[in-house]
Write a protein that holds these residues in place. Structure first.
Motif, PDB file in Angstrom:
ATOM      1  N   THR A 196      29.631 -12.490  -0.024  1.00  0.00           N
ATOM      2  CA  THR A 196      29.632 -11.524  -1.124  1.00  0.00           C
ATOM      3  C   THR A 196      28.737 -11.960  -2.276  1.00  0.00           C
ATOM      4  O   THR A 196      28.633 -11.250  -3.276  1.00  0.00           O
ATOM      5  CB  THR A 196      31.059 -11.324  -1.662  1.00  0.00           C
ATOM      6  OG1 THR A 196      31.567 -12.594  -2.124  1.00  0.00           O
ATOM      7  CG2 THR A 196      31.985 -10.768  -0.586  1.00  0.00           C
ATOM      8  N   GLN A 197      28.073 -13.115  -2.158  1.00  0.00           N
ATOM      9  CA  GLN A 197      27.250 -13.642  -3.235  1.00  0.00           C
ATOM     10  C   GLN A 197      25.823 -13.885  -2.749  1.00  0.00           C
ATOM     11  O   GLN A 197      25.564 -14.066  -1.558  1.00  0.00           O
ATOM     12  CB  GLN A 197      27.840 -14.961  -3.757  1.00  0.00           C
ATOM     13  CG  GLN A 197      29.246 -14.837  -4.314  1.00  0.00           C
ATOM     14  CD  GLN A 197      29.306 -14.080  -5.621  1.00  0.00           C
ATOM     15  OE1 GLN A 197      28.366 -14.112  -6.408  1.00  0.00           O
ATOM     16  NE2 GLN A 197      30.399 -13.374  -5.870  1.00  0.00           N
ATOM     17  N   ASP A 198      24.916 -13.902  -3.696  1.00  0.00           N
ATOM     18  CA  ASP A 198      23.497 -14.132  -3.425  1.00  0.00           C
ATOM     19  C   ASP A 198      23.274 -15.623  -3.181  1.00  0.00           C
ATOM     20  O   ASP A 198      23.107 -16.400  -4.124  1.00  0.00           O
ATOM     21  CB  ASP A 198      22.680 -13.635  -4.619  1.00  0.00           C
ATOM     22  CG  ASP A 198      21.181 -13.797  -4.425  1.00  0.00           C
ATOM     23  OD1 ASP A 198      20.762 -14.142  -3.302  1.00  0.00           O
ATOM     24  OD2 ASP A 198      20.438 -13.594  -5.398  1.00  0.00           O
ATOM     25  N   GLN A 199      23.274 -16.026  -1.924  1.00  0.00           N
ATOM     26  CA  GLN A 199      23.192 -17.449  -1.579  1.00  0.00           C
ATOM     27  C   GLN A 199      21.810 -18.044  -1.837  1.00  0.00           C
ATOM     28  O   GLN A 199      21.693 -19.207  -2.218  1.00  0.00           O
ATOM     29  CB  GLN A 199      23.567 -17.646  -0.102  1.00  0.00           C
ATOM     30  CG  GLN A 199      24.944 -17.122   0.271  1.00  0.00           C
ATOM     31  CD  GLN A 199      26.060 -17.917  -0.364  1.00  0.00           C
ATOM     32  OE1 GLN A 199      26.058 -19.141  -0.335  1.00  0.00           O
ATOM     33  NE2 GLN A 199      27.019 -17.209  -0.961  1.00  0.00           N
ATOM     34  N   ASP A 200      20.748 -17.263  -1.591  1.00  0.00           N
ATOM     35  CA  ASP A 200      19.397 -17.807  -1.761  1.00  0.00           C
ATOM     36  C   ASP A 200      18.752 -17.406  -3.080  1.00  0.00           C
ATOM     37  O   ASP A 200      17.562 -17.646  -3.304  1.00  0.00           O
ATOM     38  CB  ASP A 200      18.500 -17.398  -0.593  1.00  0.00           C
ATOM     39  CG  ASP A 200      18.438 -15.879  -0.411  1.00  0.00           C
ATOM     40  OD1 ASP A 200      18.916 -15.154  -1.305  1.00  0.00           O
ATOM     41  OD2 ASP A 200      17.917 -15.430   0.634  1.00  0.00           O
ATOM     42  N   LEU A 201      19.545 -16.768  -3.963  1.00  0.00           N
ATOM     43  CA  LEU A 201      19.122 -16.455  -5.332  1.00  0.00           C
ATOM     44  C   LEU A 201      17.852 -15.612  -5.375  1.00  0.00           C
ATOM     45  O   LEU A 201      16.987 -15.798  -6.249  1.00  0.00           O
ATOM     46  CB  LEU A 201      18.913 -17.753  -6.130  1.00  0.00           C
ATOM     47  CG  LEU A 201      20.122 -18.707  -6.208  1.00  0.00           C
ATOM     48  CD1 LEU A 201      19.787 -19.948  -7.005  1.00  0.00           C
ATOM     49  CD2 LEU A 201      21.332 -17.994  -6.790  1.00  0.00           C
ATOM     50  N   ASP A 202      17.746 -14.654  -4.440  1.00  0.00           N
ATOM     51  CA  ASP A 202      16.593 -13.758  -4.454  1.00  0.00           C
ATOM     52  C   ASP A 202      16.918 -12.395  -5.050  1.00  0.00           C
ATOM     53  O   ASP A 202      16.109 -11.467  -5.000  1.00  0.00           O
ATOM     54  CB  ASP A 202      16.026 -13.585  -3.048  1.00  0.00           C
ATOM     55  CG  ASP A 202      16.979 -12.842  -2.109  1.00  0.00           C
ATOM     56  OD1 ASP A 202      18.142 -12.612  -2.501  1.00  0.00           O
ATOM     57  OD2 ASP A 202      16.564 -12.510  -0.973  1.00  0.00           O
ATOM     58  N   VAL A 224      22.164  -9.472  -1.901  1.00  0.00           N
ATOM     59  CA  VAL A 224      23.072 -10.014  -0.886  1.00  0.00           C
ATOM     60  C   VAL A 224      22.681  -9.348   0.427  1.00  0.00           C
ATOM     61  O   VAL A 224      22.986  -8.178   0.656  1.00  0.00           O
ATOM     62  CB  VAL A 224      24.537  -9.733  -1.229  1.00  0.00           C
ATOM     63  CG1 VAL A 224      25.455 -10.308  -0.155  1.00  0.00           C
ATOM     64  CG2 VAL A 224      24.892 -10.319  -2.589  1.00  0.00           C
ATOM     65  N   ASP A 225      21.969 -10.097   1.271  1.00  0.00           N
ATOM     66  CA  ASP A 225      21.375  -9.494   2.453  1.00  0.00           C
ATOM     67  C   ASP A 225      21.597 -10.380   3.675  1.00  0.00           C
ATOM     68  O   ASP A 225      22.415 -11.315   3.652  1.00  0.00           O
ATOM     69  CB  ASP A 225      19.883  -9.251   2.234  1.00  0.00           C
ATOM     70  CG  ASP A 225      19.146 -10.496   1.731  1.00  0.00           C
ATOM     71  OD1 ASP A 225      19.648 -11.628   1.963  1.00  0.00           O
ATOM     72  OD2 ASP A 225      18.081 -10.356   1.110  1.00  0.00           O
ATOM     73  N   ALA A 226      20.852 -10.082   4.739  1.00  0.00           N
ATOM     74  CA  ALA A 226      21.021 -10.804   5.999  1.00  0.00           C
ATOM     75  C   ALA A 226      20.731 -12.296   5.849  1.00  0.00           C
ATOM     76  O   ALA A 226      21.367 -13.134   6.509  1.00  0.00           O
ATOM     77  CB  ALA A 226      20.127 -10.196   7.079  1.00  0.00           C
ATOM     78  N   ALA A 227      19.768 -12.630   4.990  1.00  0.00           N
ATOM     79  CA  ALA A 227      19.453 -14.043   4.779  1.00  0.00           C
ATOM     80  C   ALA A 227      20.638 -14.775   4.160  1.00  0.00           C
ATOM     81  O   ALA A 227      20.945 -15.923   4.525  1.00  0.00           O
ATOM     82  CB  ALA A 227      18.225 -14.184   3.893  1.00  0.00           C
ATOM     83  N   ASP A 228      21.318 -14.127   3.235  1.00  0.00           N
ATOM     84  CA  ASP A 228      22.499 -14.737   2.620  1.00  0.00           C
ATOM     85  C   ASP A 228      23.626 -14.870   3.642  1.00  0.00           C
ATOM     86  O   ASP A 228      24.361 -15.860   3.647  1.00  0.00           O
ATOM     87  CB  ASP A 228      22.965 -13.890   1.435  1.00  0.00           C
ATOM     88  CG  ASP A 228      21.901 -13.783   0.355  1.00  0.00           C
ATOM     89  OD1 ASP A 228      21.508 -14.819  -0.186  1.00  0.00           O
ATOM     90  OD2 ASP A 228      21.471 -12.656   0.080  1.00  0.00           O
ATOM     91  N   ARG A 229      23.772 -13.851   4.482  1.00  0.00           N
ATOM     92  CA  ARG A 229      24.777 -13.934   5.538  1.00  0.00           C
ATOM     93  C   ARG A 229      24.540 -15.146   6.434  1.00  0.00           C
ATOM     94  O   ARG A 229      25.479 -15.861   6.791  1.00  0.00           O
ATOM     95  CB  ARG A 229      24.740 -12.670   6.404  1.00  0.00           C
ATOM     96  CG  ARG A 229      25.337 -11.439   5.776  1.00  0.00           C
ATOM     97  CD  ARG A 229      25.407 -10.327   6.809  1.00  0.00           C
ATOM     98  NE  ARG A 229      26.050  -9.133   6.309  1.00  0.00           N
ATOM     99  CZ  ARG A 229      26.406  -8.124   7.064  1.00  0.00           C
ATOM    100  NH1 ARG A 229      26.171  -8.161   8.372  1.00  0.00           N
ATOM    101  NH2 ARG A 229      26.995  -7.057   6.551  1.00  0.00           N
ATOM    102  N   ALA A 230      23.280 -15.371   6.804  1.00  0.00           N
ATOM    103  CA  ALA A 230      22.958 -16.492   7.692  1.00  0.00           C
ATOM    104  C   ALA A 230      23.332 -17.821   7.049  1.00  0.00           C
ATOM    105  O   ALA A 230      23.853 -18.727   7.716  1.00  0.00           O
ATOM    106  CB  ALA A 230      21.478 -16.463   8.050  1.00  0.00           C
ATOM    107  N   ILE A 231      23.084 -17.953   5.748  1.00  0.00           N
ATOM    108  CA  ILE A 231      23.458 -19.178   5.045  1.00  0.00           C
ATOM    109  C   ILE A 231      24.973 -19.326   5.033  1.00  0.00           C
ATOM    110  O   ILE A 231      25.518 -20.405   5.291  1.00  0.00           O
ATOM    111  CB  ILE A 231      22.910 -19.148   3.604  1.00  0.00           C
ATOM    112  CG1 ILE A 231      21.378 -19.150   3.622  1.00  0.00           C
ATOM    113  CG2 ILE A 231      23.452 -20.325   2.796  1.00  0.00           C
ATOM    114  CD1 ILE A 231      20.747 -18.897   2.267  1.00  0.00           C
TER     115      ILE A 231
END
Length: 825
Positions: free
Chosen positions: A188-194, A197-204
């Motif tokens: 639910t959060q922006d993991q890669d700070l771009d 909240v997308d597929a890249a954040d899900r992967a992380i």
């Protein structure tokens, strides 16, 4: 060949060599390694799911990279030894079965090596208890159930297994909620700070969270099964002109109102408002659904529930809009709107609740409290039990408090008929449908904290009916762990077409949640039974919050269940003493002590636990106290002192006393290693585990008691926190930076010594949890070369002893030593 030709040939060969080397490097660089995950940790006393002598299936999975085949190795003690190896035949389930012989905290490491030689590893932490407990059996049942659901997920995200009603959306929603209720949440959060909240954040997020991908795919599938249809006032509460239901509507046979409640619970179960879950955006679904936030989707589902309510006299629900209500269906829109309102603050029209009261008035028997199916006398699927659970759900949804006479009357019906869940009527599918209805009703029960006469804060009904009530969870959990299939699922014996629903409901019953992660109160007492007029100690240390981002704040104990809290305080706390004890009435009797805990949610949520205290004029078991926790040095004896054990009957008239002390010094659950009040043992290698003491009084085998504590034997020990800096982040949160010392008390040097924060209280946010010491020679004290840093919300107390460390170092022989859950001295 002349000199010039030789140089030319050498240059050509060198160019070829470097070209081949470059191609080889490029090929190697382009390889995508496998990604390994392992089963969830069971690393605390409250989350432990195995015990000495229990054959535990330990498992993980792999997502292949460039290669789609390979081998695995399980290192059960994470000590560099490959204990179980083989070829990966099922990437979703790479398992071994292991039985631990001694209790303690272990790390098991799974390594997968693919056909290109690329590898990845992951570690699961396992707390092994000295002996079987019901709580551990419940935790294991939950984990086995979740794994079975995980293995049932298809490539499209649905979690589905032989359902004749074609309700794969409902099954998936129920299953997703089962994962969420155990803390397995989507990103639910922006993991890669771009900024997204997308597929890249899900992967992380999915790395090291084995069920996260299951939840993500399940939520996507649920949303893909929805449909948006135009609707007008007064059923368009958010003003966007649509409502959302499942895509089988308007065909009434597919039971839209049943499904919509499950869908809403799954979406709200994705996380709290603070987590950002309501702001997630649907990336699947038809026009009118895709691109909407989860909150808007839930709002439009509330509109559908509003629209489909039976608006002529009786305000309930059934198969579709306009149908006369039944209590089997009514619970689902009610519980879904309950989730929307209390989970995410979605407003519910008061008219919906007011109209629903007409239905509950009509369908409840005023004499015995039961709720019927289409009337108070009609018995439907799940019989009166399921309908009564549904009725309690609806009463709580309307705002009734948990001690409302109608809820107590309904509870009395269930209390007086506790075998309903095990009768099955003519349809064995009633078992779990009934139990889940009762669990939902009990768990959304409320109390009035602002004095307006309406329930505004959750406070679960632990005992249904009039005092002393019926402990429904104890009965249900016993039944569920007894009748779980060895494969991990629950099913009926009728046509086996409801396994996903029933397994999901079973897990949801066992996890003590509905759609949010609740605070859990846990109360024990020593001694119990207890003599009259004798001091008794209440233990609150087992209380915890299922949401790691939240804290327990306050606690209250009503020692005799008379409605008045006699003891109170704040967390962190472990014990509370009732010095006066219970009065002497001249005969044996029992009282109920009740613990309530609160958290820092908005609104505040409460957890409750109750304990039967037996007051007796006769003999009571002695109290074992092994002392500790202990720490010692390799090669030197440690003295274990059981002299604080006591017998409450030492004086007149029984003149009892402890006559034997028997010790378990290797954590295997057997008290055969030493005897006597004070004993010693020497370890010649590093050790971290449990030691236990069993004491027996002069009345024999019927009066024994057991207690465990921790022992750590190692030459290194961290000590002396020293503050480096303090920085205010906001009004409540401060950032602290610390260093500490490492003392080598042994005769050998330690190399590459480092610590990392291993366990922490929830009110602490780790900024930098790694600390290094370099080499620590024998007898030396070394201050860490760097510091660790954390932030703390000072509204909620925190003790230094709540921080635990993972200590690692290499000894002189080259062995890598790891200690888990290590305290500061």
């Amino acid at each position: 060949m002349n000199h010039r030709e030789g140089l030319f040939a050498l240059k050509v060969n060198l160019l070829v060599f470097f070209f081949v080397l470059m191609l080889s490097s490029l090929a190697t660089a382009s390889l995508v390694p496998p990604e390994v995950n392992v089963m969830p940790d069971g690393d605390t006393d409250t989350s432990a799911y195995t015990w000495v002598g229990n054959a535990l299936t330990i498992w993980g999975n792999v997502v292949w990279g460039s290669s789609t085949s390979g081998t695995y190795a399980w290192d059960i003690n994470n000590d560099g030894t490959a204990d179980y190896t083989g070829t990966v035949t099922n990437a979703k389930d790479i398992a071994c079965t292991h039985t631990y012989a001694t209790s303690g905290l272990y790390e098991a490491k799974l390594t997968v090596t693919d056909g290109n030689g690329e590898s990845d590893s992951a570690v699961v932490r396992i707390r092994v208890l000295p002996s079987e407990t019901k709580e551990a059996k419940i935790n294991l049942a939950i984990e086995k159930g979740l794994k079975w659901l995980y293995l049932k997920q298809g490539s499209n995200g649905s979690i589905y297994d032989l359902n004749s009603y074609s309700s794969s959306g409902a099954e998936t929603a129920a299953a997703v909620l089962a994962f969420e209720n155990k803390g397995h949440k989507p990103c639910t959060q922006d993991q890669d700070l771009d900024g997204d909240v997308d597929a890249a954040d899900r992967a992380i997020w999915e790395k090291d969270r084995i069920y996260a991908k299951t939840v993500h795919a399940g939520l996507d599938y649920i949303i893909s099964t929805l449909t948006a249809v135009g609707v007008g006032a007064p059923y368009d509460n958010n003003g966007n002109g649509v409502w959302i239901a499942d895509n089988y509507y308007p065909s009434s046979g597919y039971r839209g109102p049943y499904k919509i409640g499950m869908y809403m619970m799954a979406l709200v179960g994705a996380g709290s408002v603070a987590s950002g879950a309501p702001n997630l955006v649907a990336t699947t679904g038809p026009s009118g659904v895709i691109g909407k936030t989860y909150r808007t989707i839930v709002e439009d589902m509330v509109d559908y529930c509003d629209y489909s309510q039976y608006h002529s006299t009786y305000g309930g629900w059934r198969y579709g809009p306009g149908y006369g209500p039944d209590n089997s269906a009514c619970q689902w829109p009610a519980i879904g709107m309950e989730a929307a309102e209390f989970g995410w603050g979605v407003p519910i029209r008061q008219a919906i609740k007011d109209l629903n009261q007409n239905w509950t008035n009509y369908s409840q028997n005023a004499s015995n409290g039961r709720f019927g199916y289409t009337s108070e006398s009609a018995q439907g699927t799940g019989g009166y039990g399921a309908c009564t659970g549904s009725g309690i759900c609806q009463l709580s949804f309307q705002g009734k408090v948990k001690d409302d006479p109608r809820i107590i009357l309904a509870g009395n019906f269930l209390k007086n008929n506790p075998g309903l869940y095990n009768q099955g009527f003519s349809d064995d599918r009633a078992f779990l449908y009934y139990m889940y209805a009762v669990a939902k009703g009990a768990r959304i029960a409320k109390i009035d904290t602002n004095g307006d006469g309406k329930g505004d804060t959750y406070s679960e009904i632990q005992f249904l009916g009039s005092a002393p009530g019926w402990d429904w969870y104890d009965a249900y959990s016993t039944w569920l762990i007894t009748y779980q299939n060895p494969g991990g699922f629950w099913d009926d014996s009728f046509d086996h077409t409801y396994r996903v629903l029933e397994t999901s409901w079973a897990v949801e019953i066992l996890t003590k949640n509905v759609f949010t992660l609740r605070p859990i109160a846990k109360l024990t007492a020593t001694p119990n039974p207890t003599p009259a007029n004798s001091a008794i100690t209440f233990d609150l240390s087992g209380s915890f919050h299922q949401d790691s981002s939240k804290n327990l704040v306050d606690w209250w104990i009503d020692v005799d269940n008379n409605g008045t809290f006699d003891l109170s305080g704040h967390f962190p706390v472990t014990t509370a003493s009732f010095a006066a004890g219970y009065p002497d009435t001249g005969s044996n009797y029992a009282v109920t002590a009740r613990l309530r805990v609160s958290d820092n949610s908005t609104p505040v949520e409460f957890g409750e636990d109750a304990l039967t205290i037996n007051i007796t004029t006769g003999n009571v078991p002695p109290v074992a106290d092994p002392g500790g926790p202990y720490n010692g040095v390799i090669g030197q004896p440690i003295t274990f002192d059981g002299s604080n054990s006591y017998d409450a009957n030492e004086g007149a008239p029984l003149n009892d006393s402890i006559v034997s002390w028997e010790w378990d010094l290797d954590g295997d659950g057997q008290y055969d290693d030493a005897s006597g009040e004070i004993v010693t043992k020497t370890w010649n290698t590093p050790y971290s585990g449990n030691i236990g003491l069993k004491v027996k009084d002069s009345f024999g085998l019927s009066s024994t008691a057991v207690a465990y504590t921790k022992v750590v034997v190692v030459d290194l020990w961290p000590e002396n926190y020293t503050i480096v800096s303090t920085r205010r982040i906001n009004r409540y949160v401060y950032e602290y930076e610390y260093k500490f010392d490492m003392r080598n008390r042994g005769t050998g040097d330690a190399f590459n010594v480092q610590c990392s924060i291993d366990q922490k209280p929830p009110q602490m946010t780790v900024v930098d949890g790694q600390v290094s010491f370099g080499n620590v020679t024998a007898g030396a004290v070394v201050t860490s070369v760097d510091s660790f840093k954390y932030q703390h919300d000072r509204r909620y107390p925190m003790a230094d002893i709540q921080i635990r460390w993972k200590l690692e170092y290499d000894d002189a022989a080259g062995s890598h030593i790891v200690f888990l859950d290590f305290p500061l001295r």
